[in-house]
Design an enzyme around this catalytic site. Structure first.
Site, PDB file in Angstrom:
ATOM      1  CD1 TRP B 168       4.498 -59.309 -42.970  1.00  0.00           C
ATOM      2  CD2 TRP B 168       4.420 -61.513 -43.367  1.00  0.00           C
ATOM      3  NE1 TRP B 168       4.552 -59.970 -41.762  1.00  0.00           N
ATOM      4  CE2 TRP B 168       4.505 -61.311 -41.973  1.00  0.00           C
ATOM      5  CE3 TRP B 168       4.365 -62.827 -43.850  1.00  0.00           C
ATOM      6  CZ2 TRP B 168       4.545 -62.370 -41.059  1.00  0.00           C
ATOM      7  CZ3 TRP B 168       4.405 -63.877 -42.956  1.00  0.00           C
ATOM      8  CH2 TRP B 168       4.485 -63.649 -41.578  1.00  0.00           C
ATOM      9  CG  ASP B 169       5.981 -56.183 -49.500  1.00  0.00           C
ATOM     10  OD1 ASP B 169       4.775 -56.280 -49.734  1.00  0.00           O
ATOM     11  OD2 ASP B 169       6.527 -55.109 -49.160  1.00  0.00           O
ATOM     12  CG  LEU B 170      11.100 -60.034 -49.923  1.00  0.00           C
ATOM     13  CD1 LEU B 170      12.316 -60.240 -49.021  1.00  0.00           C
ATOM     14  CD2 LEU B 170      11.556 -59.722 -51.355  1.00  0.00           C
TER      15      LEU B 170
END
Lengths: 409, 409
Positions: B168-170
């Site tokens: 989700w960060d990426l």
């Protein structure tokens, strides 16, 4: 239904032709549509190989296809017929500074950049690939080769654990949109277009390298082991609660760690342990090293509370936490979230659909719209963009070169 | 070292100020730097909370920080001092059509859009958040709430299995870059900037909705079970090979299924089974339904071959497959891949580093460059962008408001 008419949207006026299937290309095209671009998805008559992909609704429509193609215009053409290919080529290379943008993953020779650039030299053409050398690949095969499944899952599992989320596909989709918009910025400045290639395998490889995971293996000469649900290199793990649920808790920084100790009343215990172990839990390396000592000391606090009670206290203390939910719970829970709305989708009825997570100027998220019925915009697009007359369209329809919306959808 | 001087790069000339930490914001800023933008990362003196994040090199430098900040310029300023904040505000709001772009995840009041827009009304300001309502969250807490860990991992595992990849960060990072470039497109057209907010939790929620997973739970009223390494809704699973390795194999389309049957010599067996079971394995629903019958019929073919032999035959037959690898194997294997190169990184020595996966006009991937030493460009940037003199810089240094590169890095 379509969103491409609102002139205030960031990409209003932009026209993108998408010849792509499954997740990566289509999710990128959808993001552009949600930003206001007119995204024209081209499919063979009857639909591409992803048109019936699971999950499907009880009524038969693909919830997957609907979810990944919302807000686009759909054109269906016989892609094996020279006349069909010519129509698609004309759509892709139609003039205008806001047009001439192609997103595709077909690898077809008639969609080669060389061929298309003869018709429109400043075409921006983003090709999504499996491997950079042209070999096919999908998220699941690429993921195996990244090394990630080897460090995922319970410590007791000897075999690799695949992720279920097609993370590389989704990431490739948004890398593609970033590339396309960067290319547009350059074309507006220099007049130059070009081919941009983007391989799923490269996105995955670059990501594991960017996180430092390859350099770590290289500099230490060994592979890390599976850590179960523990966070690597700091403290984070899931805890069971009194009501049989679980919550995920993370203390990534020293200040988050202090908050966690404070709210769980474990400050003195951990202070004593730090002294006994000569450890400093304000350091993430020590929190990680002693995670299996820390975890059971925190556990009773969670076992004494329901997930809701724990969450309320953790939230008030600004501790990072999240409840575990099932998909049915997510649907129920997010009813009030403006990002999700029940939208009438082809072959599915009114189902939970997401808008764009990008919120503009203090407004809420751009609400979701429906996916097109397959082929619904064939006539409209060919008439709008290529100026075909009703007589042309009738002739092409009769010849089987184009088709409008399928009667069953 | 920095890449922002090459005028041919897509985003050459663009200046972005980044006040962000950990993965989402910094990975987005790095992607912009790899496309040629001048990305100025601002940190507090001594570094942000991610500056020592694991993995770290034996020599002490963070391989994670290095990996996510390559090609940026680094400025360190006392962010608690009014004079330090004024310098950062001036950097963010400096004039020019190619400047005035901010990527941040701080949530600080002095970086509020209202405050900054007073100085530069057309500022493009992308704020990455945890939750849209301002509550903090990280990938791992957000992931729990999406429902994904409940369908990940071995069928026999009763508890949720977290992903290890901060997917989700990426994905939020690349959604942020897409949003920023879309906003830039609009500003060039209309002169308007604005605040764009993007919450990690919204990116995750929209993704599971876009894949149809929420609509499926909603329309069926039940949650799917864990499937182990099986692909959901079609056929794909991992197989052990003679040499004790594993390969992932996927037959997503009817034609891929035919190729898999042909190369493994199982066409007749499956034809007989289809008749006996009244199944049609050219349909993905039937391949999925009967996956546990299909799997053991294919298994002996893999058990008779090494992973390399199996891969060679599968590849020649254009079957989708991937070998499982560990990170050390990935490093070894990708030595010849131009996407990865050993680059001298701060506090780490020459380590495997990735370039941008976006390949422009038939060229290879843009090769990796080093991350900056923390604070290395403080003087250069303040002099370039704000016109500070040597006397100004000396005074600010002495007063502890700014700092150049740390001596230990």
């Amino acid at each position: 239904m379509s969103t491409h008419r609102d002139q205030d949207r960031p990409l209003a006026g932009l026209r993108v032709v998408e010849c792509a299937t499954f997740v990566a290309g289509p999710s990128g095209g959808m993001a552009l549509a949600q930003l206001g671009a007119d995204v024209i998805r081209v499919d063979p008559i009857g639909g591409g190989p992803d048109h019936r992909r699971w999950p499907v609704a009880p009524a038969g429509g693909s919830l997957y296809w609907n979810g990944l193609n919302k807000g686009k215009r759909s054109v269906t053409v016989d892609l094996s017929a020279p006349e069909g290919r010519e129509l698609v080529t004309a759509l892709i290379t139609a003039p205008g500074p806001q047009a001439g943008i192609l997103l595709e993953n077909t690898g077809r020779a008639w969609l080669s950049h060389e061929t298309l650039a003869k018709r429109r030299p400043d075409l921006i053409h983003l090709r999504v690939q499996g491997h950079a050398d042209g070999r096919p690949a999908v998220d699941y095969t690429v993921n195996a080769a990244t090394g990630v499944p080897g460090v995922t899952g319970p410590e007791t599992t000897a075999v690799p654990v695949n992720h279920v989320l097609p993370a590389w596909d989704l990431l490739t989709g948004m890398t593609a949109t970033t590339g396309l918009l960067a290319a547009l910025h350059r074309r507006q400045r220099t007049g130059r277009g070009g081919l941009i290639e983007l391989a799923l395998a490269d996105v995955a490889l670059a990501s594991v390298a960017n996180l430092g995971w390859l350099a770590e293996a290289q500099t230490t000469g060994r592979d890390r082991a599976k850590q179960g649900n523990h966070l690597y290199g700091s403290f984070g793990v899931d805890f069971p609660t009194r009501d049989g649920r679980r919550v995920m808790v993370v203390a990534l920084t020293a200040s988050q760690w202090r908050s966690l100790c404070r709210v769980t009343g474990t400050e003195k215990v951990f202070a004593a342990m730090e002294e006994a172990l000569r450890a400093d839990f304000s350091q993430d390396a020590d929190r990680y090293r002693w995670r299996k000592v820390i975890e059971p000391i925190l556990r009773p606090w969670f076992e004494d509370r329901t997930a809701e009670e724990a969450g309320r206290e953790l939230g008030a203390a600004r501790v990072l936490w999240g409840p575990y939910r099932t998909f049915t719970e997510v649907v129920e829970r997010e009813r009030e979230n403006p990002l999700i709305a029940d939208v009438e989708q082809p072959g599915a009825g009114a189902v939970a659909s997401a808008g764009s997570p990008l919120r503009w100027s203090g407004a809420g998220p751009v609400p979701p719209v429906a996916a097109p019925r397959l082929g619904a915009h064939t006539h409209e697009v060919l008439s709008d963009v290529l100026g075909l007359t009703q007589a042309d369209l009738s002739r092409l329809s009769r010849a089987g070169v184009i088709r409008g919306a399928s009667p069953d959808r």
